[in-house]
Every structure is written in structure tokens, then in C-alpha cells.
Scaffold this motif. Structure first.
Motif, PDB file in Angstrom:
ATOM      1  N   ALA A 191       0.835  -1.199   0.000  1.00 43.62           N
ATOM      2  CA  ALA A 191       0.000   0.000   0.000  1.00 43.62           C
ATOM      3  C   ALA A 191       0.871   1.251   0.000  1.00 43.62           C
ATOM      4  O   ALA A 191       0.613   2.198  -0.747  1.00 43.62           O
ATOM      5  CB  ALA A 191      -0.940  -0.012   1.205  1.00 43.62           C
ATOM      6  N   LYS A 192       1.910   1.244   0.801  1.00 47.02           N
ATOM      7  CA  LYS A 192       2.802   2.405   0.861  1.00 47.02           C
ATOM      8  C   LYS A 192       3.572   2.573  -0.449  1.00 47.02           C
ATOM      9  O   LYS A 192       3.779   3.699  -0.912  1.00 47.02           O
ATOM     10  CB  LYS A 192       3.754   2.290   2.049  1.00 47.02           C
ATOM     11  CG  LYS A 192       3.034   2.477   3.377  1.00 47.02           C
ATOM     12  CD  LYS A 192       3.951   2.267   4.554  1.00 47.02           C
ATOM     13  CE  LYS A 192       3.176   2.419   5.857  1.00 47.02           C
ATOM     14  NZ  LYS A 192       4.018   2.154   7.036  1.00 47.02           N
ATOM     15  N   ASP A 193       3.986   1.483  -1.056  1.00 46.27           N
ATOM     16  CA  ASP A 193       4.670   1.569  -2.353  1.00 46.27           C
ATOM     17  C   ASP A 193       3.741   2.152  -3.416  1.00 46.27           C
ATOM     18  O   ASP A 193       4.160   2.975  -4.237  1.00 46.27           O
ATOM     19  CB  ASP A 193       5.159   0.195  -2.802  1.00 46.27           C
ATOM     20  CG  ASP A 193       6.516  -0.170  -2.256  1.00 46.27           C
ATOM     21  OD1 ASP A 193       7.251   0.724  -1.782  1.00 46.27           O
ATOM     22  OD2 ASP A 193       6.857  -1.372  -2.306  1.00 46.27           O
ATOM     23  N   LEU A 194       2.478   1.721  -3.409  1.00 50.04           N
ATOM     24  CA  LEU A 194       1.518   2.238  -4.382  1.00 50.04           C
ATOM     25  C   LEU A 194       1.295   3.743  -4.186  1.00 50.04           C
ATOM     26  O   LEU A 194       1.281   4.505  -5.152  1.00 50.04           O
ATOM     27  CB  LEU A 194       0.197   1.475  -4.283  1.00 50.04           C
ATOM     28  CG  LEU A 194       0.237   0.044  -4.812  1.00 50.04           C
ATOM     29  CD1 LEU A 194      -1.008  -0.727  -4.372  1.00 50.04           C
ATOM     30  CD2 LEU A 194       0.366   0.031  -6.331  1.00 50.04           C
ATOM     31  N   ILE A 195       1.129   4.154  -2.942  1.00 46.24           N
ATOM     32  CA  ILE A 195       0.959   5.577  -2.667  1.00 46.24           C
ATOM     33  C   ILE A 195       2.227   6.335  -3.044  1.00 46.24           C
ATOM     34  O   ILE A 195       2.170   7.445  -3.587  1.00 46.24           O
ATOM     35  CB  ILE A 195       0.556   5.803  -1.202  1.00 46.24           C
ATOM     36  CG1 ILE A 195      -0.835   5.197  -0.952  1.00 46.24           C
ATOM     37  CG2 ILE A 195       0.575   7.292  -0.853  1.00 46.24           C
ATOM     38  CD1 ILE A 195      -1.217   5.096   0.509  1.00 46.24           C
ATOM     39  N   GLY A 196       3.379   5.724  -2.796  1.00 42.64           N
ATOM     40  CA  GLY A 196       4.644   6.323  -3.214  1.00 42.64           C
ATOM     41  C   GLY A 196       4.703   6.533  -4.716  1.00 42.64           C
ATOM     42  O   GLY A 196       5.244   7.532  -5.191  1.00 42.64           O
ATOM     43  N   ALA A 197       4.118   5.616  -5.477  1.00 41.63           N
ATOM     44  CA  ALA A 197       4.072   5.775  -6.931  1.00 41.63           C
ATOM     45  C   ALA A 197       3.208   6.971  -7.316  1.00 41.63           C
ATOM     46  O   ALA A 197       3.516   7.688  -8.273  1.00 41.63           O
ATOM     47  CB  ALA A 197       3.550   4.502  -7.585  1.00 41.63           C
ATOM     48  N   ALA A 198       2.138   7.211  -6.563  1.00 36.97           N
ATOM     49  CA  ALA A 198       1.291   8.383  -6.814  1.00 36.97           C
ATOM     50  C   ALA A 198       2.068   9.667  -6.522  1.00 36.97           C
ATOM     51  O   ALA A 198       1.971  10.650  -7.268  1.00 36.97           O
ATOM     52  CB  ALA A 198       0.023   8.305  -5.974  1.00 36.97           C
ATOM     53  N   ILE A 199       2.837   9.651  -5.448  1.00 31.89           N
ATOM     54  CA  ILE A 199       3.668  10.814  -5.125  1.00 31.89           C
ATOM     55  C   ILE A 199       4.723  11.017  -6.212  1.00 31.89           C
ATOM     56  O   ILE A 199       4.993  12.151  -6.625  1.00 31.89           O
ATOM     57  CB  ILE A 199       4.314  10.654  -3.737  1.00 31.89           C
ATOM     58  CG1 ILE A 199       3.232  10.708  -2.650  1.00 31.89           C
ATOM     59  CG2 ILE A 199       5.383  11.719  -3.497  1.00 31.89           C
ATOM     60  CD1 ILE A 199       3.714  10.362  -1.261  1.00 31.89           C
ATOM     61  N   ALA A 200       5.310   9.932  -6.686  1.00 32.38           N
ATOM     62  CA  ALA A 200       6.313  10.028  -7.747  1.00 32.38           C
ATOM     63  C   ALA A 200       5.704  10.631  -9.011  1.00 32.38           C
ATOM     64  O   ALA A 200       6.331  11.471  -9.670  1.00 32.38           O
ATOM     65  CB  ALA A 200       6.907   8.651  -8.043  1.00 32.38           C
ATOM     66  N   ALA A 201       4.487  10.220  -9.346  1.00 34.85           N
ATOM     67  CA  ALA A 201       3.835  10.765 -10.540  1.00 34.85           C
ATOM     68  C   ALA A 201       3.592  12.263 -10.394  1.00 34.85           C
ATOM     69  O   ALA A 201       3.854  13.031 -11.323  1.00 34.85           O
ATOM     70  CB  ALA A 201       2.521  10.036 -10.796  1.00 34.85           C
TER      71      ALA A 201
END
Length: 85
Positions: free
Chosen positions: A46-56
Motif C-alpha cells: 500500500a505504501k509503495d503504491l501511494i509512493g508511486a502516486a507521489i512520484a507521478a
């Protein structure tokens, strides 16, 4: 996040996730985290997925010279676990 992702950047994005969860700012991050857990993702996933949103969102800010866009970020969060392009 994919394994080919720079480990230092990954750590920075995960720190941002932790900060957003801790501060409940924006609240949509916590809502997304809880939803992903309910959908069966592990805490780390879940944190990795949210991190991907932050990266985008960071991409838009840095590469396209655009300001932070709350609505775009929330839309990306709402689309998880589908990763942003």
C-alpha cells in the motif's frame, strides 16, 4: 515500486508517504491506505503504491514545471492499485 527504481528516490517517496499518513495531510492518503489494506494489499504494498502516486505528481512538478495539483493527486490515489503512467 519497481525494483529498477532508484533506492534513494524510493526511500524519499516512502518517507513522504509516512509523513502524509502521520499528519493526515492530505486526508485522502490515509483513506487510500486504508482502502488498499482492505483490498488485501500488505502495508508495504500500500505504501509503495501511494509512493508511486507521489512520484507521478513529483514528475509533473519537476519535469513539466507545474504546481502541485491536489485534484490530480487525489485522482491518482483513487485509481490505485492501477499505477500512474
Amino acid at each position: 515500486m519497481p525494483e529498477k527504481f532508484n533506492p534513494r528516490l524510493r526511500a524519499a517517496f516512502l518517507e513522504a508517504v509516512e509523513n502524509q499518513l502521520r499528519d493526515n495531510e492530505p486526508p485522502e492518503t490515509r483513506q487510500t491506505y486504508e482502502r488498499l489494506l482492505q483490498e488485501g494489499h500488505s502495508e508495504a504494498e500500500a505504501k509503495d503504491l501511494i509512493g508511486a502516486a507521489i512520484a507521478a505528481e513529483t514528475y509533473y512538478i519537476l519535469k513539466r514545471d507545474e504546481p502541485f495539483n491536489h485534484d490530480r493527486y487525489v485522482k491518482t490515489l483513487n485509481n490505485l492499485p492501477k499505477l500512474p503512467e
